[in-house]
Structures are given as C-alpha cells and as structure tokens.
Design an enzyme around this catalytic site. Structure first.
Site: not given
Length: 432
Positions: A70, A142
């Site tokens: 993604e 992240e």
C-alpha cells in the site's frame, strides 16, 4: 447495469462488472457537491500464504507485505500519486486492514481526472530494491509508534490470546524483523496475485452522473491489458476452527498511568452467504447493545461502582475468516471488571430476557445512527464491505437491521457466546 432500488430513502445503487472482472458500484446522491471513491482489493495482512499467479507452489511472505505494498503503490519512477491528486484539488489516502487494502479520494471537481489517477496509479506498480529499502525505515518508525500505543497493544494482545497461531495476532504493518525480509520481487508476486481486477471493486458515492462515470471507468480500463480474471488461491487463515487454542489470560507491563483490561470472545460460526453474515453481525450488535450500551442497567451498575468509566468500550467485528467481540476499560479494578463481563456473557439468556422491553428502543436507536450515515458519501463508501458481504451497501444493512425480531437474539447467543472461548488481556503499569 444492475439497479438496486431503496424507495424508503429515494436511493438507487447501480452496479456493473466489467469484462476484466472489476466490479463498479455507484450511488448518486442528489444535492451533494462532494464525490468519494474507494478502490479496494481483497488483500490484507492475513493473506501472507498463497499460490502466486502463474506458479504452482505455495508462497509464504513475511508479515506486513500488504501494508508495505500500500505504501509503495503511490510512488512511481517520476512522480508521486499524492501530488497528482493535490493538483486536481482532491484529498487522497489509503489504508490496510487484516483483509483489505483500500485507496480512496474525495473531491468536489475533476471527477473524471481523479478517477483516472486512482485507477492508473493502483494498476501500475513500480518497485525497485532501492525504493523498497528506503521504505523499510519509514514503516519501521510506524511500527515503533504503534508499539508505544497502549490501546493498540491491548487490542493486538487480545488478538494474540484469541488467535495465538494465526496471522491476525501480528500487527498489520508487520514487525521490525519481518519487514527487513521484504523484497521488490515479493511485492510484485503479491501485486500480480491480489491486484487483479477480478479481486477488486470500485465504489463511488456522491455527486456523479451514472452513465458518464461508468463510461469514464470503462474507457480507462479498455486502454489496459489484464490477464484472464481469476481469484487468488489462499491458504486457510484459521489453524484451529474449533478455537481450542484460545489463551485464557495474559498480562503486559507498560508505561501507563492506569491499568487497561480487555475481555475478548472469539466466534467460530461459519456462514457462506454474505447477507447471512450481515444478519449475524447485526443480531450480535443488537444483543451486545442490550447488555452493555451506556443506557443499560449493567453499564450503570458498573459505572456507579467505579469499575468502569467513560473509557469503557465494547465492539463486535466480523471480517473474512474470523470474528470476535471485545470489552475494554481503564480501571484500577481489573479483576472485578473481567469477572463482571464474563458473568454477564455467561448469563446472557437471563440478562436478555430481563431487558426484553427495551428491544425496540435500542433497535430504533441503532437504526437512527445508521440512517444518519446516509448524509455522508464518505461514510457510505468506507462502510461498504465488499465481496465478503456480497457487495451489500449501507442501505442493505439498514434493511437487514430493520427486519430483526427479538427472538432472533437467542439464536445469536447460541451461535456466538461460549465461555470456553473467552479471554482476558491486561496492561499494567510498572511496579514502583
């Protein structure tokens, strides 16, 4: 083109499957200026074992490939898709779940051009070992951020209790170790397998002309070559369908001000029809609302006793291959909270009968919240469940919820609530 009419709301959903397999669903909304489009693939973090297109042997990829993919889809050799959307005045985003990856934009102008950007960047992969290496640092940060989030760790810890041997126990982004193993070749294998048009759908809601919008999409797709439509061959996600592997209790020490606790309940009911899955979902949601909603006697009793506070939350989720309910709160009375949740669930038939007269009020309140979502093209598009729910829309969900009767909730109890599939996960502050 198929049409699904909803006269109560003066709405019609239009649906067309293109020759390449892409399903296009459109909901024109009169009086709105914004249009919201979501292009989804049935590929999420749990889909890391599959037979790649054009190959015969099972391939198992490192955790985090769907999320990594993604991230990389927006970056091309000479531009970034985010910049193209920005020039056209659109807001764009993407997200990966356990079972899907979605790319989306909202706009009040240039719908044709924005649709072309969406379809073009998702259907034109560009990965190199250099760009993959650069992304590992970004995604690593992240992962670190989520590891420091007590709420996410509580939820992920519960998934580890309920599914200790299955992929949903792993962070959607993967781990620091797993993402280091990802290569450009792996991304291409996953892309060719799961980003086929036949495994994808495009949902558009808001200001749009049906015939014109469909013509734009068909024109875009006609300019591209796709292999013969085929569905991915995935490895079964659940290793123990009977849930005998549920871990009853675990605890984690973390730098939190107050302890956090979650009770989880794993479901094993298998339903092959998408509409039946939605019916099951809303029966369970109604049942839980009657037992745990903030207006319920159980909530008020536990709140008054200081066992729960405004942080209390309950949730039911059903995704491709698995479903569960969770009940959580911040509390200094962890054992009392866990005992109370478990006792209520064990006594669900008697608890439900005691509040039978509240069924219609709770059902109407839930219907009202769903109907309010119809004022938002964004919410309608985001709540679209895709193929797992037979491509039902929010309008279908409203009709399903409206038709549920009280007696159906006893069926929900029998199907879902089993004490042996309950679990507790705690996050506690360090001992001083």
């Amino acid at each position: 083109m198929q049409q699904f009419k909803y006269p109560k709301f003066n709405q019609t959903v239009y649906q067309q499957r293109l020759t390449n397999g892409l399903l296009v669903t459109m909901l024109p909304m009169e009086g709105f200026h914004k249009t919201y489009a979501v292009l989804s693939t049935e590929f999420g973090s749990i889909d890391n074992a599959f037979v790649p297109v054009g190959k015969d042997e099972l391939l198992t990829l490192p955790d985090g490939v769907s999320h990594f993919l993604e991230h990389k889809m927006f970056e091309k050799a000479d531009h970034d898709a985010f910049d193209l959307f920005g020039r056209l005045g659109a807001d764009a985003n993407a997200f990966t779940s356990f079972t899907q990856t979605r790319y989306l934009f909202s706009t009040t102008s240039h719908l044709h051009e924005n649709l072309d950007v969406l379809l073009d960047f998702v259907q034109d992969p560009y990965f190199t070992e250099q760009t993959v290496a650069k992304e590992k640092g970004i995604i690593g940060q992240e992962i670190t951020m989520y590891n420091d989030d007590p709420g996410w760790r509580l939820y992920l810890g519960m998934l580890g209790n309920l599914y200790p041997n299955d992929p949903m126990r792993i962070d959607i982004a993967g781990t620091q170790e797993s993402i280091q193993k990802i290569t450009a070749e792996m991304l291409y294998d996953a892309y060719r397998t799961f980003y086929q048009p036949a495994n994808m759908n495009l949902f558009i809601a808001g200001k749009l002309d049906i015939d014109q919008t469909l013509a734009w999409v068909e024109q875009n797709q006609a300019q591209k070559h796709f292999d013969t439509p085929s569905l991915p061959k995935r490895l079964a996600v659940i290793s123990d369908p009977d849930a005998n592997d549920v871990i009853p209790f675990r605890t984690l020490t973390m730098a939190v001000e107050r302890p956090k606790v979650m009770v989880g309940l794993r479901g094993i009911q298998q339903l092959d029809d998408g509409k039946q899955r939605l019916l099951y979902k809303w029966r369970i949601n109604l049942l839980l609302a009657m037992l745990f909603d903030e207006t319920s006697a159980n909530f008020l009793r536990l709140y008054d006793a200081g066992i729960i506070d405004d942080s209390f939350n309950y949730n039911f989720e059903i995704q491709r291959g698995f479903h569960l309910a969770t009940f959580s709160t911040d509390t200094d009375q962890m054992e009392q909270f866990s005992d109370a949740m478990i006792q209520i669930l064990k006594e669900a038939p008697e608890q439900l009968e005691a509040v039978k007269n509240q069924f219609e009020d709770i059902k109407h309140a839930m219907l009202g919240r769903l109907i309010n979502q119809l004022d938002s093209p964004e919410n309608i598009a985001v709540l679209y469940g895709g193929g797992y729910f037979d491509h039902a829309t929010l309008l279908d969900e409203i009709e399903i919820l409206r038709g549920i009767e009280y007696d159906e909730l006893t069926t929900a109890i029998d199907q879902f609530i089993k004490p042996e599939r309950l679990s507790v996960y705690q996050i506690v502050p360090p001992t001083k």
